[in-house]
Write a protein that holds these residues in place. Structure first.
Motif, PDB file in Angstrom:
ATOM      1  N   ARG A 109      42.681  19.394   3.101  1.00 25.22           N
ATOM      2  CA  ARG A 109      42.627  19.490   4.224  1.00 25.22           C
ATOM      3  C   ARG A 109      43.090  20.415   4.755  1.00 25.22           C
ATOM      4  O   ARG A 109      42.022  21.335   5.030  1.00 25.22           O
ATOM      5  N   GLU A 110      44.096  21.101   4.259  1.00 23.26           N
ATOM      6  CA  GLU A 110      44.702  22.324   5.195  1.00 23.26           C
ATOM      7  C   GLU A 110      44.581  23.085   3.854  1.00 23.26           C
ATOM      8  O   GLU A 110      43.840  24.797   4.678  1.00 23.26           O
ATOM      9  N   SER A 113      40.499  24.211   4.513  1.00 28.15           N
ATOM     10  CA  SER A 113      40.389  24.923   5.775  1.00 28.15           C
ATOM     11  C   SER A 113      40.631  26.658   5.248  1.00 28.15           C
ATOM     12  O   SER A 113      39.798  27.516   5.950  1.00 28.15           O
ATOM     13  N   GLU A 117      37.833  29.242   5.718  1.00 31.88           N
ATOM     14  CA  GLU A 117      38.209  30.844   6.648  1.00 31.88           C
ATOM     15  C   GLU A 117      37.959  32.232   5.351  1.00 31.88           C
ATOM     16  O   GLU A 117      36.954  32.981   5.957  1.00 31.88           O
ATOM     17  N   ALA A 447      33.347  26.449   9.979  1.00 30.75           N
ATOM     18  CA  ALA A 447      34.862  25.868   8.783  1.00 30.75           C
ATOM     19  C   ALA A 447      35.848  24.676  10.108  1.00 30.75           C
ATOM     20  O   ALA A 447      35.960  24.010   9.525  1.00 30.75           O
ATOM     21  N   ARG A 451      36.566  20.948   9.651  1.00 30.41           N
ATOM     22  CA  ARG A 451      37.776  19.851   9.192  1.00 30.41           C
ATOM     23  C   ARG A 451      38.111  18.989  10.232  1.00 30.41           C
ATOM     24  O   ARG A 451      38.333  18.239   9.799  1.00 30.41           O
TER      25      ARG A 451
END
Length: 457
Positions: A109-110, A113, A117, A447, A451
């Protein structure tokens, strides 16, 4: 019997189903492959037979080109009996624990993300970008120290290993080179861990009582340019790097450094390979915009059902292979000792007797139910804890569900490109890799939505 190696290379996924059709749809078809007598099996009963260790073994079944590209020599895939169970237990402890799965998902997930971006105002190839996200996430989760340059190299090498295992020529030789390069690097890392060199706080120098999170000489920040930079998370004591480095096989001995490197790659490479499924998910969303709406409204159970249907509908594994250790019978037919046994995977997933309207993409097939052991077999059949089914299958499903929900939450354009999926190419994917064009930063509220969707999934 005519050797089928050339038809396999030219027909790809269609070879085995076509061979069965020419034999009247038989569930047992005899042929030759690579000069060896082979028997192709099909159906739920065949899955149960294939994953019974009394009938089919793995040692000696995988051809050298596959070992030297995809799995590696001495890998768990090549073992049987008690030796296999001890090695498999190591993977089960790493890949099937809920805490470990969630830890990997949080990293996906991190990094996803961060990638989203960076896409604002750009055209990106989703396959390449997703493979990079997965490589960074799994390296961080594994406890493997990589710089940005090393992460890019590892991504390219893992993709090459998968992309070139089933074909002669340049793709195959790139795959061999990629495996040699990464095995050598990882073997050196294993040796460092055993000497007490700290990697991401995993290996504590002798006499240091600060615990597994003690910062060592190579524990750097997430943007460090050094050769051992860490990701945004501190890996815990149960990391794959530490576990594999300290694993003792059935004979009580540590794995040699090269074999330990092979098994580390057998954690990392399959995670990166989820990029194939992810780009298939993007393809499905593009073909049927109603799926995007369904995923946005239900990024939990529907996303998991969607992930299962991606794994069924799209071609990934054409068939699986093993050897019979002694004469055996299947459905009244004798299969002689030493014969190669092929389990038809692509045909299994598109058999109208097993899947109504099999060439229709329909996640509803799995909504509210998990597939039975012999139904959905892109990563094998049988019991993942004791047999040869992939222990990382649930990781693949959960990561794919996360990425599918995240993709559905993004707003992007799909410029004109070649999205055909060549069935003769193993492994296959959309020819373009799926190019997506993202709006400028000022217009990207998607974005954050991605998330949020990924977190709910």
């Amino acid at each position: 019997m005519i050797d089928s190696t050339l038809p396999l290379l030219t027909q790809g996924y269609a070879w085995l189903p076509d061979l069965r059709r020419r034999h009247g749809g038989d569930t047992v078809v005899r042929t030759r492959l690579g000069g060896r007598a082979a028997v192709a099996l099909h159906g739920r009963e065949a899955v149960e037979f294939f994953y019974d260790g009394r009938h089919v073994i793995r040692h000696g079944a995988l051809p050298t080109p596959v070992l030297d590209t995809l799995f590696g020599r001495g890998a768990v895939h090549t073992l049987d009996g008690g030796v296999h169970r001890v090695r498999k237990d190591m993977f089960v402890s790493l890949l099937m624990a809920d805490q470990g799965i969630e830890a990997l998902l949080s990293r996906v997930r991190e990094y996803w993300s961060q990638a989203v971006e960076s896409w604002a105002g750009r055209e990106v190839v989703l396959f390449d970008e997703t493979a990079g996200v997965l490589a960074r996430a799994v390296c961080d989760w594994t406890g493997l120290p990589v710089s940005e340059a090393q992460a890019r190299e590892l991504t390219a090498d893992c993709v090459a290993m998968v992309d070139g295992f089933a074909t002669p020529g340049p793709r195959h030789w790139r795959a061999r080179g990629a495996r040699r390069r990464q095995e050598g690097r990882l073997a050196r890392t294993v040796e460092e861990v055993r000497r007490g060199v700290a990697h991401l706080g995993l290996a504590v120098p002798r006499g240091d009582s600060a615990g597994a999170r003690s910062a060592g000489p190579h524990s750097a920040g997430p943007h460090s340019a050094g050769p051992h930079s860490a990701g945004p998370h501190s890996a815990g004591a149960r990391s794959a790097l530490k576990t594999v480095s300290r694993h003792r096989d059935a004979d009580g001995r540590l794995l040699d450094a090269r074999t330990a490197a092979v098994e580390l790659l057998n954690v990392i490479r399959p995670t990166v390979a989820i990029a194939w499924f992810a780009v298939f998910a993007a393809h499905a969303l593009h073909r049927d915009p109603a799926q995007r709406i369904a995923l946005r409204s239900d990024p939990g159970p529907y996303a998991r059902a969607f992930a299962h249907e991606v794994r069924r509908f799209y071609p990934f594994v054409p068939f699986l292979s093993g050897l019979v250790p002694q004469d055996v019978e299947f459905r009244g037919e004798t299969i002689r000792q030493g014969s190669l046994v092929l389990l038809d995977v692509y045909g299994h997933h598109h058999d109208p007797a097993l899947w109504p309207d099999p060439y229709r993409f329909d996640p509803q097939r799995f909504l509210g139910r998990e597939p039975a052991l012999g139904d959905l077999i892109p990563q094998g059949g049988g019991d993942a804890r004791t047999g040869h089914r992939c222990p990382g299958e649930d990781i693949a499903v959960q990561v794919l569900a996360e990425l599918a929900a995240a993709l559905a939450g993004l707003d992007f354009d799909v410029p004109e490109q070649d999205l055909t999926i060549p069935i003769h190419r193993i492994p296959t994917r959309p020819r373009s890799g799926f190019v997506a064009s993202f709006p400028g930063r000022a217009d990207v509220g998607a974005a954050a939505g991605a998330r949020e969707a990924a977190g709910r999934g």
